[in-house]
Write an enzyme that holds these catalytic residues in place. Structure first.
Site, PDB file in Angstrom:
ATOM      1  N   HIS A 267       0.890  -1.164   0.000  1.00 49.51           N
ATOM      2  CA  HIS A 267       0.000   0.000   0.000  1.00 49.51           C
ATOM      3  C   HIS A 267       0.932   1.219   0.000  1.00 49.51           C
ATOM      4  O   HIS A 267       1.996   1.173   0.630  1.00 49.51           O
ATOM      5  CB  HIS A 267      -0.833   0.116   1.275  1.00 49.51           C
TER       6      HIS A 267
ATOM      7  N   ASP B 153       2.211   2.069   3.401  1.00 53.13           N
ATOM      8  CA  ASP B 153       3.138   1.139   4.074  1.00 53.13           C
ATOM      9  C   ASP B 153       4.568   1.521   3.772  1.00 53.13           C
ATOM     10  O   ASP B 153       5.443   1.405   4.619  1.00 53.13           O
ATOM     11  CB  ASP B 153       3.078  -0.312   3.528  1.00 53.13           C
TER      12      ASP B 153
HETATM   13  C1  XLS Z   1      -7.584  -6.592   4.224  1.00 56.05           C
HETATM   14  C2  XLS Z   1      -7.061  -6.849   2.904  1.00 56.05           C
HETATM   15  C3  XLS Z   1      -5.906  -5.946   2.481  1.00 56.05           C
HETATM   16  C4  XLS Z   1      -5.738  -5.981   1.000  1.00 56.05           C
HETATM   17  C5  XLS Z   1      -4.955  -4.857   0.440  1.00 56.05           C
HETATM   18  O1  XLS Z   1      -8.340  -7.376   4.776  1.00 56.05           O
HETATM   19  O2  XLS Z   1      -6.695  -8.189   2.782  1.00 56.05           O
HETATM   20  O3  XLS Z   1      -4.739  -6.285   3.152  1.00 56.05           O
HETATM   21  O4  XLS Z   1      -5.168  -7.184   0.586  1.00 56.05           O
HETATM   22  O5  XLS Z   1      -5.542  -3.638   0.676  1.00 56.05           O
END
Ligand code: XLS
Ligand code: NI
Ligand code: NI
Length: 450
Positions: free
Chosen positions: A101, A104
């Site tokens: 993300h 992140d």
């Molecule tokens: C959350 C999601 C997230 C997505 C990416 O539950 O799994 O981590 O994979 O935004």
């Protein structure tokens, strides 16, 4: 300089009899299968948010995991050092891909302008690291759920200025994904859902979500992004009801709004089970619509009703999933992304290695078992026999839409009561067990019980 000095080199493949906990037993990245390496078949990816931003916090306590590289005062310098450690990990665990993300990898600034500047610096750093290591970007995405501004959603927020902010953020995340040659771009619903219909206009929010996705597709094409767009469904959490509930809901939504040709699905195991489906079910539904894109590889806990994001070592579940994936022709530009996190007390860097070694071994083993099952063809043969009456006579005419109720009534009136035919479920489950058993190499060609 090494950030992970206790694991000196890349994890070796030692085969199924090895007792070395820091070796692969089933995943040999260099092994050739059908002329392609296992690394190319599996396309494993590391989720930056869990493995490099997760510190083990839960609603009852703060983080437990402390990494030696998390020191310093300037957030951008810390982010770079952390990324150096991450790429060292990617290489040592032998993962060819990573996912992120925007927030992140780069710290959020006081303003959007400052956040964008931080992201530019970090993306430049990531680009160098990708070049130096050969690790590639499976997908990028924008975090549209952590900041309080998104408490009522991003594109489904009742406030247009939040929609605009989210649009700006996705615009930038698309540019970053393009800059890093990302093969996909993911939309997970974040807080695109609602808590109560007392304050929500569901129809308007869905219209806004669709408008947002159209804008994203248009902009991406405009800047030359050729990657695949993916929707990652989840039924609930953080909101009580998420709009992208499951794959079937997603297909309906995308078709309704003229978006289906631009999207495939990123299916997460734990999200499937939260929706009351099996992992395999979600894969089959996506494959049936030719929209199987990628996998977020993890697992939930059957005793818990939330997204526990655990590493998955359930060979039976993964073999069934692999069967459906292979029958669908594989994941194409997708991959297996470990959207999974360490348990809170797993505080050592070695735990991060054990977790991924187990996850990769489990998927590689499931891949091999599924290939064996498909080459024997016994289940497929059984299934095709089961539908054989639609290959001929009036069955075929039904499928070709050449027959109607009047003719079928005549046929039913003239025929005897249809004879019950066993579905043979227990027999087939026993057969599956033979493949799953250690050394479970069934001799092919055994006649199927009919
Ligand atoms: C959350 C999601 C997230 C997505 C990416 O539950 O799994 O981590 O994979 O935004
Ligand atoms: Ni996910
Ligand atoms: Ni998830």
């Amino acid at each position: 300089m090494s950030h992970i000095p206790t694991i000196r080199s890349a994890i070796p493949f030692e085969g199924p009899t090895s007792k070395n906990a820091l070796a692969f037993k089933h995943y040999n990245p260099d092994e050739l299968v059908d002329g392609r390496t296992m690394a190319a078949h599996m396309r494993f990816s590391i989720a930056y948010w869990h493995s490099f931003r997760g510190a083990g916090s839960d609603p009852f306590g703060s983080g437990t995991i402390q990494r030696p590289w998390e020191t310093g005062t300037d957030p951008v310098s810390i982010a770079k050092k952390r990324m150096d450690a991450a790429f060292e990990f990617f290489q040592k665990i032998r993962a060819p891909f990573w996912c992120w993300h925007d927030r992140d990898i780069a710290p959020e600034g006081r303003t959007l302008r400052e956040s964008n500047k931080h992201l530019d610096k970090i993306v430049a750093h990531a680009k160098q690291l990708q070049k130096a290591t050969g690790v590639k970007l499976l997908w990028g995405t924008a975090n549209l759920f952590s900041n309080p501004r998104y408490m009522c959603g991003a594109s489904t927020n009742p406030e247009a200025s939040v929609f605009a902010y989210a649009a700006a953020q996705v615009k930038k995340a698309l540019e970053a994904t393009l800059e890093l040659d990302g093969e996909n771009y993911v939309f997970w619903g974040g807080r695109e859902g609602y808590e109560t219909l007392l304050n929500t206009n569901l129809k308007r929010e869905q219209d806004h979500l669709a408008a947002f996705l159209h804008m994203a597709v248009d902009y991406a094409r405009e800047i030359g992004f050729q990657g695949q767009f993916l929707i990652e469904p989840k039924p609930k959490e953080p909101t009580r009801h998420q709009y992208d509930f499951d794959v079937a809901t997603g297909i309906g939504f995308l078709r309704t709004y003229g978006l289906a040709k631009h999207f495939k699905f990123n299916i997460e195991t734990n999200h499937a089970t939260l929706a009351g489906h099996s992992f395999q079910h979600e894969i089959e539904v996506a494959a049936a619509a030719n929209m199987l894109g990628s996998i977020d590889a993890n697992s939930g806990d059957p005793l818990l009703g939330w997204d526990t994001d655990q590493f998955n070592t359930d060979i039976r579940e993964l073999t069934l999933a692999m069967l459906s994936i292979l029958k669908a022709g594989g994941l194409g530009a997708g991959g297996f992304n470990f959207d999974a996190k360490l348990r809170r007390p797993s505080v050592d860097i070695e735990d991060l290695f054990f977790a991924h070694i187990g996850g990769m071994d489990a998927y590689a083993l499931a891949f091999k078992i599924a290939r064996r099952i498909l080459s024997d063809g016994v289940f497929e043969e059984f299934v095709s026999q089961r539908y054989a009456s639609f290959d001929m006579g009036f069955g075929r005419e039904i499928e070709k839409k050449k027959i109607g109720f009047r003719e079928l009534e005549k046929i039913a009136l003239a025929a005897k009561e249809p004879k019950p035919i066993s579905g043979r479920q227990e027999y087939l489950e026993n057969l599956l067990m033979e493949y799953l058993a250690p050394g479970g190499d069934r001799s092919s060609g055994r006649a199927i019980a009919s």
